[in-house]
Scaffold this motif. Structure first.
Motif, short mmCIF file in Angstrom:
data_model
loop_
_atom_site.label_atom_id
_atom_site.label_comp_id
_atom_site.label_asym_id
_atom_site.label_seq_id
_atom_site.Cartn_x
_atom_site.Cartn_y
_atom_site.Cartn_z
N PHE A 152 0.85 -1.20 0.00
CA PHE A 152 0.00 0.00 0.00
C PHE A 152 0.89 1.26 0.00
O PHE A 152 0.69 2.18 -0.80
CB PHE A 152 -0.89 -0.02 1.27
CG PHE A 152 -2.07 0.90 1.24
CD1 PHE A 152 -3.14 0.69 2.08
CD2 PHE A 152 -2.13 2.02 0.42
CE1 PHE A 152 -4.25 1.53 2.09
CE2 PHE A 152 -3.24 2.88 0.42
CZ PHE A 152 -4.29 2.62 1.26
N ILE A 202 1.51 4.23 -3.05
CA ILE A 202 1.43 5.69 -2.93
C ILE A 202 2.78 6.32 -3.30
O ILE A 202 2.84 7.32 -4.02
CB ILE A 202 1.06 6.10 -1.48
CG1 ILE A 202 -0.29 5.48 -1.08
CG2 ILE A 202 1.00 7.60 -1.33
CD1 ILE A 202 -0.61 5.59 0.40
N LEU A 207 3.40 6.37 -7.04
CA LEU A 207 2.26 6.85 -7.85
C LEU A 207 2.68 7.97 -8.79
O LEU A 207 2.37 7.94 -9.99
CB LEU A 207 1.14 7.33 -6.92
CG LEU A 207 -0.25 7.40 -7.51
CD1 LEU A 207 -0.78 6.03 -7.86
CD2 LEU A 207 -1.21 8.09 -6.56
N PHE A 256 0.32 6.59 -12.70
CA PHE A 256 -0.86 6.00 -12.06
C PHE A 256 -1.11 4.59 -12.59
O PHE A 256 -1.34 3.66 -11.81
CB PHE A 256 -2.07 6.90 -12.33
CG PHE A 256 -3.27 6.53 -11.53
CD1 PHE A 256 -4.19 5.62 -12.02
CD2 PHE A 256 -3.47 7.06 -10.27
CE1 PHE A 256 -5.29 5.27 -11.28
CE2 PHE A 256 -4.57 6.71 -9.52
CZ PHE A 256 -5.49 5.81 -10.02
N ILE A 274 -9.30 2.21 5.99
CA ILE A 274 -8.10 1.40 6.23
C ILE A 274 -8.34 0.33 7.30
O ILE A 274 -7.95 -0.84 7.09
CB ILE A 274 -6.88 2.28 6.58
CG1 ILE A 274 -6.70 3.41 5.57
CG2 ILE A 274 -5.62 1.44 6.72
CD1 ILE A 274 -6.23 2.96 4.21
N THR A 297 -9.67 4.40 -2.43
CA THR A 297 -9.21 5.35 -1.40
C THR A 297 -8.09 6.22 -1.94
O THR A 297 -8.04 7.43 -1.68
CB THR A 297 -8.70 4.64 -0.13
OG1 THR A 297 -7.61 3.78 -0.47
CG2 THR A 297 -9.78 3.83 0.55
N ILE A 298 -7.22 5.63 -2.74
CA ILE A 298 -6.09 6.40 -3.29
C ILE A 298 -6.61 7.42 -4.31
O ILE A 298 -6.26 8.61 -4.26
CB ILE A 298 -5.04 5.47 -3.93
CG1 ILE A 298 -4.34 4.66 -2.84
CG2 ILE A 298 -4.03 6.25 -4.75
CD1 ILE A 298 -3.38 3.62 -3.36
N VAL A 308 -2.87 11.78 0.01
CA VAL A 308 -2.90 10.31 0.01
C VAL A 308 -2.03 9.78 1.16
O VAL A 308 -2.41 8.83 1.85
CB VAL A 308 -2.42 9.74 -1.34
CG1 VAL A 308 -2.68 8.25 -1.41
CG2 VAL A 308 -3.13 10.43 -2.49
N TYR A 309 -0.86 10.41 1.35
CA TYR A 309 -0.01 10.00 2.47
C TYR A 309 -0.74 10.18 3.80
O TYR A 309 -0.67 9.34 4.69
CB TYR A 309 1.29 10.81 2.48
CG TYR A 309 2.33 10.31 1.51
CD1 TYR A 309 2.75 11.09 0.43
CD2 TYR A 309 2.93 9.07 1.67
CE1 TYR A 309 3.71 10.64 -0.46
CE2 TYR A 309 3.90 8.61 0.79
CZ TYR A 309 4.27 9.40 -0.28
OH TYR A 309 5.23 8.95 -1.16
N MET A 334 -3.95 10.27 4.28
CA MET A 334 -5.02 9.28 4.34
C MET A 334 -4.45 7.96 4.87
O MET A 334 -5.02 7.34 5.77
CB MET A 334 -5.62 9.09 2.93
CG MET A 334 -6.71 8.07 2.80
SD MET A 334 -6.18 6.39 2.52
CE MET A 334 -5.40 6.51 0.92
N PHE A 335 -3.30 7.56 4.35
CA PHE A 335 -2.66 6.31 4.75
C PHE A 335 -2.24 6.37 6.23
O PHE A 335 -2.50 5.44 7.00
CB PHE A 335 -1.44 6.08 3.84
CG PHE A 335 -0.66 4.84 4.15
CD1 PHE A 335 0.63 4.91 4.66
CD2 PHE A 335 -1.20 3.59 3.91
CE1 PHE A 335 1.36 3.77 4.93
CE2 PHE A 335 -0.48 2.44 4.18
CZ PHE A 335 0.80 2.53 4.69
N LEU A 382 -3.73 4.09 9.38
CA LEU A 382 -2.98 3.20 10.27
C LEU A 382 -3.24 3.58 11.74
O LEU A 382 -3.46 2.71 12.59
CB LEU A 382 -1.48 3.26 9.98
CG LEU A 382 -1.03 2.63 8.67
CD1 LEU A 382 0.47 2.76 8.48
CD2 LEU A 382 -1.44 1.16 8.61
#
Lengths: 153, 502
Positions: free
Chosen positions: A81, A85, A88, A93, B213, B399-400, B413-414, B416-417, B421
């Motif tokens: 995961f 990211i 990306l 993409f 997540i 999600t991404i 995005v980072y 979100m990740f 967690l």
């Protein structure tokens, strides 16, 4: 004293939030009065609630029912995961998503599923990714990262 | 009267009907995808409306908004992730219903409830817009502060799990909302020299991470299917869901009225509306103990309220030029581009466009019912058939793409990740995501209200009176105290009663 703790998770959480509250309280003390009033109020409430949690952890336990963890799949999934990211914008993409998506299918499939079925999942998943990519890019006009190699695509 | 009838006929033109249908369809699909909110759905599709007639463009936007708010319930029910912030309360009972094998029933009830909520909201918009708009003007900073606190205390006491941990979660959410530039004073807070954090934490990214997540990681460890299919039928249990909703018709209308009323308060939004409606439904219900375990009444309360905010939110938007909810802000921009001037003269001097739009909204709500039930049937059956091995990467992919699309920034995005967690670890310690997300959503409203109320009270030399002596504030404080202490007092009373009986 440690043996008297009935709810270890709540105890540890309470300690953590007390420490966090003190750190944030100290941070707030460097701000102007209007900027500091709400952080002060929230950190104070958090300290009080955390202390209540700690005290409660000595009295009784509220069990938290959790899904058992897979110690192999979850770390692998988190790594893939994160890589998804990370690469990306570098790789683009489409390539990143196709590789990562199929890796995650493999991680979750394990040894119980036939190769034919895994291949089918990968093909269908790849089609899904491509469809969504072109939908976002051309229909909704949302620019998605192209990476270093496909800038003019 | 003749003009209104002409406006109604105008909204029934083939083009407008087609646009309403397409708008609802697009809205449902986008709202159902976790990571793509109603605001995003409206914002992405706004440019397409500039080529249309003003009234037709508005009909499309209203239809998209209506569909997206309803669509948000699908992911809430099927994967415990609200598609939009206003569907947070839908996860409380929608997902447990799905886990119990009643996902099809939940989808149908959600559709019917959204229909009722949407209708009530539009009717209030059509008939009572100007007087209701004046009510929204009576809400000042103090009232907004107490309303945000009401939402937070309700979520903390109503959400499944430990109350103390839920309150701690709400505090964490409130602290997260303070990252960035302070709403009053301009201080830069808790950014630790990361310039991206100056604008604060992006709410949708955090919401996706905190909800999605943990679900993904738990699914990975789970053996067996994600959701079980019910043993019945192919028809999404329509008759059963209709009977359930019909039996709770007054509760549904109550939820819709709560949603409409909160929708007219600018900035309040569907998240507060659905929580307050859920809280009220639980308080008044005979099946209180079932709430949070798959009680249809909870689902009805949440979905009627959040769809009612569609109509309710347009009241201050059209009458005062103040957007009721974030999608209204986008639609307000589209209105201004089309040359429509909001204000009290809108209903007199530009009544043709406005009433055509309102009728279009009404039609979109009606179209949503059969379309939602039909799509819901196929969507539900398809999703439960998707093997877990493919469902997990699909959710990750969404999600991404969802968090990236908000600002075309990889840092979202980072984050979100990262929050995902953190949310997973907190979840395993008994801290649920919904109080944290609501704290994040309501934090700025609460802080701005608090500080502005303080400044006003200070200027009037009576700070306490400004917080506690205003009529609407008194009512809200009473509700807050009831929400906080009534459950505990009831428990003590019942315990004493049982002890005496024994």
């Amino acid at each position: 004293m440690l043996r008297q703790i009935k709810d270890k998770i709540s105890f540890v959480s309470g300690i953590f939030f007390v420490i966090l509250s003190f750190i944030l309280f100290y941070e707030a003390s460097t701000l102007s009065p209007f900027g500091a009033v709400f952080p002060f109020a929230m950190t104070t409430i958090l300290i009080i609630l955390s202390i209540i949690l700690i005290i409660r952890s000595f009295r009784f336990e509220i069990k938290v029912i959790n899904q058992t963890i897979s110690y192999v799949k979850i770390p692998l999934l988190i790594i893939v995961f994160f890589m998804w990211i990370y690469f990306l914008e570098r790789t683009g993409f489409i390539i990143t998503s196709l590789i990562s998506f199929n890796l995650i299918v493999l991680i979750n499939s394990g040894l119980n599923i036939s190769l034919k079925r895994i291949t089918l999942y990968m093909i269908l998943g790849s089609i899904f990714i491509l469809l969504l990519y072109f939908g976002f890019k051309n229909l909704l006009l949302v620019p998605l990262p192209e990476g270093l190699w496909f800038r003019d695509l | 009267m003749t003009n209104i009838f002409a406006d109604f006929l105008s909204s029934l033109s083939l083009i407008n009907l087609g646009l309403a249908f397409s708008g609802v369809l697009a809205g449902i699909i986008i709202g159902a995808l976790p990571g793509l909110s109603a605001t995003m759905a409206v914002a992405i599709l706004v440019p397409f409306t500039f080529a249309l007639e003003p009234s037709s463009g508005l009909i499309v936007l209203g239809a998209i908004y209506t569909g997206a708010i309803f669509g948000g319930s699908w992911s809430a029910i099927l994967i415990n992730t609200p598609g939009t912030p206003s569907a947070v309360a839908t996860t409380f009972d929608g997902y447990p219903m799905a886990k119990n094998g009643n996902g099809d029933l939940a989808m149908s009830i959600s559709c019917m409830s959204s229909f009722i909520g949407g209708l009530v909201g539009v009717i209030c918009l059509a008939l009572f817009a100007p007087p209701l708009a004046s009510v929204s003007l009576k809400f000042g900073p103090t009232e907004y502060f107490w309303l945000a606190i009401l939402g937070l205390t309700l979520i903390s006491t109503l959400a499944e799990g430990d109350n103390i941990k839920s309150l701690i979660g709400a505090c964490i959410g409130l602290l997260m909302s303070m990252i960035g530039v302070a709403v009053v004073g301009g201080d830069i807070r808790m950014t630790w020299n990361i310039s991206f954090l100056n604008s604060g934490i992006e709410i949708v990214s955090a919401m996706i991470g905190l909800f999605c997540i943990p679900v993904i990681l738990d699914l990975t460890s789970m053996k067996g299917k994600h959701l079980s299919d019910s043993e019945t039928p192919k028809n999404l249990r329509l008759k059963e869901s209709f009977l359930i909703v019909f039996k709770k018709k007054f509760e549904a209308v109550r939820g819709a009225l709560i949603g409409t009323f909160i929708g007219i308060l600018p900035g309040a939004g569907g998240s507060i509306a659905s929580i307050v409606s859920y809280g009220e439904a639980k308080r008044a219900s005979k099946n209180k103990d079932n709430f949070g375990k798959g009680e249809p009444e909870g689902l009805i309360a949440s979905e009627t309220a959040n769809n009612a905010t569609v109509g309710g939110g347009f009241i201050p938007t059209l009458c005062l030029g103040i957007p009721g909810t974030p999608p209204d802000a986008v639609i307000l921009g589209a209105l201004l581009v089309q040359g429509i001037r909001t204000g009290d003269t809108l209903f007199t001097q530009q009544s043709s466009i406005v009433y055509t739009f309102i009728f279009g909204l009404f039609l979109a709500t009606i179209i949503m019912l059969p379309l939602g039930l039909l799509m819901g049937r196929y969507a539900y059956k398809s999703i439960i058939k998707i093997p877990k091995e493919v469902l997990i990467p699909i959710i990750i992919f969404l999600t991404i793409i969802g968090s990236y699309s908000i600002q075309n920034n990889i840092l979202n995005v980072y984050f979100m990740f990262f929050f995902g967690l953190v949310g997973w670890i907190l979840n395993r310690a008994g801290f649920k995501a919904s109080p944290i997300v609501l704290g994040l959503v309501l934090g700025q409203i609460a802080e701005q209200g608090f500080v502005q109320a303080y400044i006003i009270g200070n200027a009037q030399d009576n700070i306490l009176a400004n917080y506690f002596a205003r009529p609407i504030s008194i009512i809200l404080v009473i509700f807050i105290l009831m929400g906080l202490f009534l459950p505990a007092l009831k428990k003590i009373y019942n315990r004493r009663k049982n002890a005496q009986t024994n």
